[in-house]
Design a protein around this motif. Structure first.
Motif, mmCIF file in Angstrom:
data_model
loop_
_atom_site.group_PDB
_atom_site.id
_atom_site.type_symbol
_atom_site.label_atom_id
_atom_site.label_comp_id
_atom_site.label_asym_id
_atom_site.label_seq_id
_atom_site.Cartn_x
_atom_site.Cartn_y
_atom_site.Cartn_z
ATOM 1 N N VAL A 92 57.147 -30.157 88.299
ATOM 2 C CA VAL A 92 57.067 -31.478 88.621
ATOM 3 C C VAL A 92 58.142 -32.375 89.538
ATOM 4 O O VAL A 92 59.454 -31.733 89.741
ATOM 5 C CB VAL A 92 57.018 -32.487 87.195
ATOM 6 N N TYR A 93 57.461 -33.123 90.506
ATOM 7 C CA TYR A 93 58.273 -33.712 91.284
ATOM 8 C C TYR A 93 57.801 -35.214 90.852
ATOM 9 O O TYR A 93 56.824 -35.577 90.927
ATOM 10 C CB TYR A 93 57.927 -33.620 92.753
ATOM 11 N N LEU A 94 58.909 -35.824 90.869
ATOM 12 C CA LEU A 94 58.811 -37.449 90.558
ATOM 13 C C LEU A 94 59.332 -38.248 91.629
ATOM 14 O O LEU A 94 60.600 -38.337 91.709
ATOM 15 C CB LEU A 94 59.713 -37.663 89.117
ATOM 16 N N VAL A 95 58.428 -38.755 92.454
ATOM 17 C CA VAL A 95 58.992 -39.694 93.569
ATOM 18 C C VAL A 95 59.083 -40.925 93.063
ATOM 19 O O VAL A 95 58.310 -41.443 92.716
ATOM 20 C CB VAL A 95 58.067 -39.403 94.755
ATOM 21 N N VAL A 96 60.238 -41.335 93.303
ATOM 22 C CA VAL A 96 60.428 -42.960 92.949
ATOM 23 C C VAL A 96 60.637 -43.890 94.181
ATOM 24 O O VAL A 96 61.282 -43.588 95.141
ATOM 25 C CB VAL A 96 61.818 -43.065 92.363
ATOM 26 N N ALA A 97 59.480 -44.763 94.430
ATOM 27 C CA ALA A 97 59.489 -45.634 95.414
ATOM 28 C C ALA A 97 59.923 -47.179 94.967
ATOM 29 O O ALA A 97 59.893 -47.217 93.789
ATOM 30 C CB ALA A 97 58.044 -45.610 96.013
#
Ligand SMILES: Cc1cc2nc3c(=O)[nH]c(=O)nc-3n(C[C@H](O)[C@H](O)[C@H](O)COP(=O)(O)O)c2cc1C
Length: 190
Positions: A92-97
């Motif tokens: 899993v990649y969790l990209v935080v914007a």
């Protein structure tokens, strides 16, 4: 996990098992993020969860490009030895914007980074939650944000705080040493 133990258990993980993370664990990680402090409680962050290998590969390519641009620009020599292979292992990649305009009143008194400060607390909360679940995480920023924004369709007004690969660690992580705290009493002293 007891708090002091947890703080030290969170280590930057650069070796992941490919087994998927259950949805309830992802939800628990995001919930921890939501409880971070933010100016005026504006909660300026949004999350993009990436499990699709094809999308992950595009992010890996963006990271490899960033690495190459550092090498081409005669950046520090260690960069050519920095392997990003671990990225391919994380399920899993969790990209935080985040929205930099949601920083509270700070812009009135020369504190323009409120949203970045808030999203940083959010990311740390999530990494601690991941560690508490026995998961490894890494705050990964080695990419041109514009590139990753375009891969993920992130609107122009948002910025990326980081891409957090998540998964079970596949090896034990040695803690890098910490410095003694630099502390001043009552006034800054030199
Ligand atoms: C904002 C930020 C960006 C980072 N970017 C990267 C990165 O792109 N690649 C990487 O391998 N580690 C990255 N790190 C992880 C640091 O190298 C790591 O936190 C530091 O060496 C201390 O190790 P620890 O996290 O295990 O305590 C980043 C950390 C922070 C806070």
């Amino acid at each position: 996990m007891e708090f002091r133990e947890l703080v030290k258990a969170r280590r930057s993980c650069r070796a992941f098992e490919s087994s998927q993370i259950p949805e309830n664990q992802i939800a628990a990680i995001l919930e921890a993020g939501q409880w971070a402090p933010s100016p005026l409680n504006l909660q300026p962050w949004e999350y993009i969860i990436i499990t699709d290998k094809e999308v992950q590969i595009q992010i890996i390519k963006a990271a490899e490009e960033a690495k190459q641009s550092v090498i081409d620009s005669d950046g520090p020599g260690w960069v050519s030895k920095y392997s990003m292979e671990f990225l391919a292992g994380a399920p899993v990649y969790l990209v935080v914007a985040f929205d930099p305009s949601k920083g509270g009143l700070g812009t009135f008194f020369n504190q323009p980074h409120g949203a970045l400060q808030a999203v940083s607390a959010c990311v740390q909360n999530m990494m601690l939650a991941a560690a508490d679940l026995g998961l490894g995480s890494l705050w990964f920023t080695f990419f041109a944000p514009q590139k990753v924004k375009s891969i993920l369709n992130i609107p122009e007004n948002l910025e990326i705080a980081g891409c957090i690969p998540l998964g079970k660690p596949s090896e034990e992580i040695k803690a890098p040493p910490r410095k003694e705290p630099k502390v001043h009493r009552e006034r800054y002293t030199t």
